[in-house]
Design an enzyme around this catalytic site. Structure first.
Site, PDB file in Angstrom:
ATOM      1  N   ASP A   1      -4.915  11.602   8.761  1.00 56.52           N
ATOM      2  CA  ASP A   1      -5.018  11.689   7.303  1.00 56.52           C
ATOM      3  C   ASP A   1      -3.773  12.325   6.677  1.00 56.52           C
ATOM      4  O   ASP A   1      -3.194  13.263   7.234  1.00 56.52           O
ATOM      5  CB  ASP A   1      -6.251  12.521   6.891  1.00 56.52           C
ATOM      6  CG  ASP A   1      -7.427  11.653   6.478  1.00 56.52           C
ATOM      7  OD1 ASP A   1      -7.207  10.474   6.144  1.00 56.52           O
ATOM      8  OD2 ASP A   1      -8.566  12.156   6.499  1.00 56.52           O
TER       9      ASP A   1
ATOM     10  N   LYS B   1       1.948  -3.844   6.668  1.00 53.07           N
ATOM     11  CA  LYS B   1       2.395  -3.809   5.263  1.00 53.07           C
ATOM     12  C   LYS B   1       3.917  -3.634   5.213  1.00 53.07           C
ATOM     13  O   LYS B   1       4.610  -4.292   4.449  1.00 53.07           O
ATOM     14  CB  LYS B   1       1.692  -2.681   4.497  1.00 53.07           C
ATOM     15  CG  LYS B   1       0.209  -2.904   4.295  1.00 53.07           C
ATOM     16  CD  LYS B   1      -0.076  -4.147   3.457  1.00 53.07           C
ATOM     17  CE  LYS B   1      -1.541  -4.484   3.381  1.00 53.07           C
ATOM     18  NZ  LYS B   1      -1.836  -5.814   2.846  1.00 53.07           N
TER      19      LYS B   1
ATOM     20  N   TYR C   1      -2.200  -1.402  11.022  1.00 48.94           N
ATOM     21  CA  TYR C   1      -2.423  -1.920   9.663  1.00 48.94           C
ATOM     22  C   TYR C   1      -1.251  -1.539   8.753  1.00 48.94           C
ATOM     23  O   TYR C   1      -0.665  -2.392   8.074  1.00 48.94           O
ATOM     24  CB  TYR C   1      -3.737  -1.372   9.072  1.00 48.94           C
ATOM     25  CG  TYR C   1      -3.817  -1.587   7.576  1.00 48.94           C
ATOM     26  CD1 TYR C   1      -4.119  -2.832   7.054  1.00 48.94           C
ATOM     27  CD2 TYR C   1      -3.546  -0.544   6.680  1.00 48.94           C
ATOM     28  CE1 TYR C   1      -4.151  -3.038   5.674  1.00 48.94           C
ATOM     29  CE2 TYR C   1      -3.582  -0.737   5.317  1.00 48.94           C
ATOM     30  CZ  TYR C   1      -3.888  -1.986   4.810  1.00 48.94           C
ATOM     31  OH  TYR C   1      -3.900  -2.186   3.452  1.00 48.94           O
TER      32      TYR C   1
ATOM     33  N   SER D   1       0.831  -1.198   0.000  1.00 52.59           N
ATOM     34  CA  SER D   1       0.000   0.000   0.000  1.00 52.59           C
ATOM     35  C   SER D   1       0.870   1.253   0.000  1.00 52.59           C
ATOM     36  O   SER D   1       1.972   1.267   0.561  1.00 52.59           O
ATOM     37  CB  SER D   1      -0.845  -0.026   1.282  1.00 52.59           C
ATOM     38  OG  SER D   1      -1.465   1.208   1.497  1.00 52.59           O
TER      39      SER D   1
END
Ligand code: NAD
Ligand code: WQD
Length: 344
Positions: free
Chosen positions: A301, A156, A152, A127
């Site tokens: 974000d 990755k 999460y 990702s």
């Protein structure tokens, strides 16, 4: 037939679209999925699109014995595409052990068994989250990996490292790591698409569910970013385009085209689109007025990120082809189909 490919998580959003493209390209496919975030309806959708029903086995990648039996019953598997993972960023903050256990053990089990069953090729779903907030945009694969913002994201990064370390240890395998930007849209037939459990965390399913009346209002998280319209910017990549890159990656490994045992590619369009721009596109193609309001920023974000996809363009010969209007239209058609079927 070109060969047999194991697709873990193949009942899910990106996996199901990839199975379609693999079958269209002449591969036979075995899907394993524990259906923790999907249903077997996607297997029906794949069959309706391609005319071929892939083999489907309900199996958890954490189940090492189950995986061993699966490989023993399919000794002709030539490669693996590993999609299976838990993927909700917010949930991973609440339940880190679930994420570390699922996302790390699944890969470790597969890698462990690959040499035993003489399987040499694995494509891994990574990702753009590994880049964090980029120092420059567009961002290419040489950019540094930044400390993960969530468990999460960390899985990755760790999975990428596990693959590299395993190869470094002398394991006779090759891997292509694909870093997806923001996959959106659905199959143009509306037979497959994204169907998140519960309240969507991602923008596009939230938009389409609001437009159809399942959600009352979309909250746009911030319009005070340092971007032209103040909303965040992402690289929204059509899911069918994304799926096609996996077929090219598998072809490349099976045809032994690469010297490198581990290769990393960004999969994005190279174009940044803001949240408000995407809403405008949606309103235009759907002919609906979206009920949305600007609210405070969402914690964690990224302000803006879009891919430099030249490495994938040049080396894989892959380019994102679909435009954003058609992509948003496909997402809307999928939502309308869900309504027609009484699913949502
Ligand atoms: P998805 O949840 O729709 O698909 C994942 C599938 O894996 C689901 O069908 C789920 O039931 C299955 N699964 C989960 N754990 C499993 C296990 N232990 N054993 C067997 N099956 C299991 O998600 P997706 O959007 O299709 O994502 C696929 C992959 O791409 C994931 O690895 C995800 O992290 C990665 N990715 C997704 C995005 C995105 O925005 N969708 C972006 C970057 C990377
Ligand atoms: C996109 C933009 C939101 C919902 C996540 C993961 C990332 C990767 C892709 C897997 C942001 C805004 C969203 C809403 C909004 N997944 N938004 N209202 O955050 O880019 O990335 O999915 O690897 O790891 O973090 O995607 O779709 O959640 O958000 O305004 O209701 O839409 O603030 O700017 P994101 P997203």
């Amino acid at each position: 037939m070109k060969g047999k490919i194991l697709v873990t998580g193949g009942a899910g959003y990106i996996g199901s679209h990839t199975v379609v493209e693999l079958q269209n390209a002449g591969y036979s496919v075995v899907i394993i999925d524990d259906l923790s975030n999907s249903t077997a309806d996607s297997i029906d959708g794949i069959e309706r699109i391609t005319g071929t029903r892939p083999v489907f086995v309900k199996l958890d990648c954490n189940d090492l014995d189950g995986l061993r039996n699966l490989f023993a019953s399919h000794p002709d598997i030539k490669g693996i595409i590993h999609f299976a993972a838990s993927k909700a960023v917010g949930e991973s903050v609440q339940k880190p052990l679930l994420y570390y256990r699922n996302n790390l053990n699944s890969l470790i089990n597969l890698l462990d068994l690959m040499p035993q069953f003489d399987i040499k090729n694995i494509v891994f779903s990574s990702s753009c989250t590994v880049y964090g907030e980029p120092d420059v945009n567009p961002i290419d694969e040489t950019a540094p990996v930044k400390p993960a913002e969530s468990p999460y994201g960390n899985t990755k990064q760790i999975n990428e490292e596990i693959i590299k370390d395993f190869v470094r240890s002398g394991a006779d395998i090759k891997s292509i790591i694909l870093r997806y930007f923001n996959p959106i849209g659905a199959h143009p037939s509306a037979e497959l698409g994204e169907l998140p459990n519960g309240v969507p965390q991602n923008l596009v399913p939230y938009i389409t569910q609001t437009a159809i009346g399942v959600r009352e209002q979309l909250s746009v998280f911030g319009d005070d970013y340092n971007t032209p319209d103040g909303s965040c910017i992402r690289d929204f990549i059509n899911v069918v385009d994304l799926a096609k890159a996996h077929v090219i990656a598998i072809d490349r490994m099976l045809e032994d085209k690469s010297q490198d045992k581990v290769e990393i590619f960004n999969l994005g369009t190279g174009r940044g689109v803001s949240v408000l721009e995407l809403i405008n596109v949606f309103e235009k193609v759907s002919g609906t007025k979206l009920n949305y309001k600007i609210v405070a920023r969402r914690e964690g974000d990224i302000e803006k990120i879009w891919a430099d996809p030249k490495h994938a363009n040049n080396v894989l010969g892959w380019t994102a082809k679909e435009n954003i209007d058609d992509t948003m239209n496909s997402a809307w058609k999928w939502q309308l189909k869900l309504r027609e079927k009484g699913i949502m």
